[in-house]
Motif scaffolding. Structure first.
Motif, PDB file in Angstrom:
ATOM      1  N   SER A 262       2.503   2.007  -3.297  1.00 38.49           N
ATOM      2  CA  SER A 262       1.601   2.488  -4.346  1.00 38.49           C
ATOM      3  C   SER A 262       1.405   4.006  -4.308  1.00 38.49           C
ATOM      4  O   SER A 262       0.849   4.586  -5.244  1.00 38.49           O
ATOM      5  CB  SER A 262       0.238   1.799  -4.217  1.00 38.49           C
ATOM      6  N   LEU A 263       1.850   4.650  -3.238  1.00 39.61           N
ATOM      7  CA  LEU A 263       1.659   6.092  -3.102  1.00 39.61           C
ATOM      8  C   LEU A 263       2.640   6.855  -3.993  1.00 39.61           C
ATOM      9  O   LEU A 263       3.785   6.427  -4.186  1.00 39.61           O
ATOM     10  CB  LEU A 263       1.844   6.519  -1.646  1.00 39.61           C
TER      11      LEU A 263
ATOM     12  N   ALA B 133      -5.982   7.225   3.274  1.00 45.03           N
ATOM     13  CA  ALA B 133      -6.989   6.979   2.235  1.00 45.03           C
ATOM     14  C   ALA B 133      -7.003   5.524   1.766  1.00 45.03           C
ATOM     15  O   ALA B 133      -7.968   5.088   1.139  1.00 45.03           O
ATOM     16  CB  ALA B 133      -6.735   7.903   1.042  1.00 45.03           C
ATOM     17  N   ILE B 134      -5.946   4.760   2.069  1.00 46.54           N
ATOM     18  CA  ILE B 134      -5.861   3.391   1.539  1.00 46.54           C
ATOM     19  C   ILE B 134      -5.621   2.342   2.610  1.00 46.54           C
ATOM     20  O   ILE B 134      -5.652   1.144   2.318  1.00 46.54           O
ATOM     21  CB  ILE B 134      -4.740   3.279   0.471  1.00 46.54           C
TER      22      ILE B 134
ATOM     23  N   ALA C  83       0.825  -1.206   0.000  1.00 44.89           N
ATOM     24  CA  ALA C  83       0.000   0.000   0.000  1.00 44.89           C
ATOM     25  C   ALA C  83       0.862   1.260   0.000  1.00 44.89           C
ATOM     26  O   ALA C  83       0.608   2.202  -0.764  1.00 44.89           O
ATOM     27  CB  ALA C  83      -0.927  -0.012   1.215  1.00 44.89           C
TER      28      ALA C  83
END
Length: 513
Positions: free
Chosen positions: A431-432, A474-475, A428
């Protein structure tokens, strides 16, 4: 009608020579050798080793950097039916002593110096004197690599020994370690090793016309199995370096028209970020290469291609889908499909019983591609009664039969009573925008463990801790957001063990406030 792949080193080498004796086998920055040349040179070296007392089942340690001499000596050892023990050039004296003892190495071949280190001087207390090594009773001889290769006298017994090599004979002992464990010597046979490599070639998209670049050292599974023996099994050309440097690597890739760049994604990303890459001609690279070095039009969406998954015990990857083809969208992020000849099951770690499809558990593997065993451990200690190997990895199988990896069983964390998989948080965070890599672990807090992460930014990305936390919210669920974040310098790396895996104790020290 298909032909079974060769399953011994002598047979594989004979096959590569028959396919193209004058084709390049191995190329470095300043040298190259053909398959016929490698055959002749390793035959001469095998005679030299046999004359020095190396015979069938002799365990021979090899301590040297990547290059033609490493390949010549390794193939010479294996042609005799002796057992190769690749040794890391990173080892210090106590680590080397441990590995020589665990593998019961009888003969040691080493270079005189590498990267400013004089091995004969540094390891003098370990090496035999007068035929004896007091601290290593099994070790009878130590020779310099260039002296062995210079001794090309014919020794008829060498040919007779080669003719007796069988698939069930031990090929190599490869050392590996978990992020917490001590190194273990994994024993592979000729048969299981070459079957494992052959099963991976279609997925890795490697054929005889390929020019494969692998930066990994030959003393690791990635360099030995994924590089040297892969090129041998495919009849391809291997490009390698003993001491990779960005400008030199780019020159080698361009000059030799490399078709595939494989290795660690971090290595490809660091090379892609180097200023000289913009001027390098890498147009020969195919889509099965690591995406960082491909032009944008050839890159797949993140997660669309399988994350090849394997371990030293399986002689490299045992699971994956074709690296130039997107998986179905429902399987994005998975490791792909187990290779033919490999069985995979997911079991409850505490009971050993299979879990329902889709449920998380310990990944277990079995089949003819697996190692024969582990040095110093009984078969009953390594395998279950029905021949499963407990990998210690967490995962699940989806409806399509694809495997998903959720990290190590001993890395599963309990944060505020909830289960957290570091690999999930790492994926995660990676992925930012602006995040090149993330490494997650736990630290002891005042009253309970807390989540901590080391973040490596993409080149010149202006990352800040507040912005990173906002994006993570957010994720990720709140309990999965690391309480401690440390942003490292672009292009840096976390501490690693001598086998290249994350050194978790050192990472925790790095992250401790």
């Amino acid at each position: 009608m298909t032909t079974d792949p060769p399953v011994t080193l002598p047979a594989a080498l004979a096959g590569a020579v028959a396919l193209g004796p004058d084709r390049d086998a191995l190329v470095t920055a300043d040298a190259r050798i053909t398959w016929a040349g490698l055959d002749a040179a390793s035959r001469a070296a095998a005679s030299a080793l046999a004359a020095r007392g190396v015979g069938r089942r002799t365990r021979v340690g090899l301590l040297a950097g990547n290059g033609i001499d490493w390949a010549v000596c390794a193939f010479a050892v294996l042609r005799l039916g002796a057992v190769l023990v690749p040794l890391s050039t990173l080892l210090r004296a106590p680590e080397l002593e441990q590995q020589l003892r665990v593998a019961a190495v009888e003969r040691l071949v080493l270079v005189g110096s590498f990267r400013g280190r004089s091995y004969p001087d540094e390891f003098a207390e370990l090496l035999p004197k007068g035929g004896r090594a007091p601290r290593l009773p099994a070790l009878r001889s130590a020779w310099l690599l260039d002296e062995v290769l210079a001794d090309a006298a014919r020794f008829p017994l060498a040919d007779a020994l080669e003719a007796r090599v069988r698939p069930a004979d031990d090929l190599a002992i490869l050392f590996t370690s978990g992020s917490r464990g001590t190194p273990k010597g994994v024993i592979h046979t000729h048969g299981n090793a070459f079957r494992a490599v052959a099963a991976s070639l279609p997925v890795r998209r490697i054929g005889r016309d390929d020019r494969l670049y692998i930066p990994m050292p030959f003393f690791w599974t990635g360099g030995f199995a994924g590089g040297l023996l892969t090129a041998l099994a495919a009849g391809a050309t291997l490009l390698t370096e003993a001491t990779p440097a960005p400008e030199d690597t780019l020159a080698l890739l361009a000059r030799e028209r490399a078709t595939l760049f494989r290795g660690w994604p971090d290595q490809a990303a660091r090379l892609a970020a180097h200023p000289a890459t913009a001027q390098a001609d890498l147009s020969s690279l195919r889509p099965a290469s690591l995406p960082a070095l491909l032009p944008p039009g050839l890159r797949a969406a993140p997660g669309a291609r399988a994350n090849l998954f394997g371990m030293t015990e399986t002689f490299g990857p045992y699971c994956g889908d074709p690296l130039d083809t997107d998986m179905p969208s429902a399987s994005w992020g998975s490791c792909g499909t187990p290779f033919p000849g490999v069985e995979v099951s997911i079991a409850d770690p505490s009971t050993g019983r299979p879990v329902p499809q889709g449920e998380h558990g310990e990944i277990r593997v079995r089949g003819p591609h697996l190692m024969r065993g582990i040095c110093g451990r009984s078969r009953e200690d390594v395998f279950t009664p029905d021949a499963w190997y407990r990998t210690g990895d967490l995962g699940h199988l989806d409806r399509s039969g694809r495997l998903w990896n959720h990290g190590r069983l001993d890395d599963m964390l309990k944060i505020n009573g909830a289960t957290v998989y570091p690999s999930e948080v790492e994926s995660a965070l990676t992925s930012l925008p602006g995040v090149h890599a993330a490494h997650v672990t736990s630290l002891d807090g005042p009253d309970r463990p807390v989540l901590a992460a080391a973040i490596i930014p993409a080149h010149h990305a202006p990352l800040t801790e507040p912005a990173l936390r906002d994006a993570a919210r957010a994720i990720l669920s709140p309990f999965k957001i690391p309480r401690i974040l440390r942003i490292l310098a672009p292009g840096s790396d976390i501490p690693r063990t001598p086998t290249g895996k994350p050194d978790l104790p050192a990472l925790r020290t790095l992250l401790t406030p």
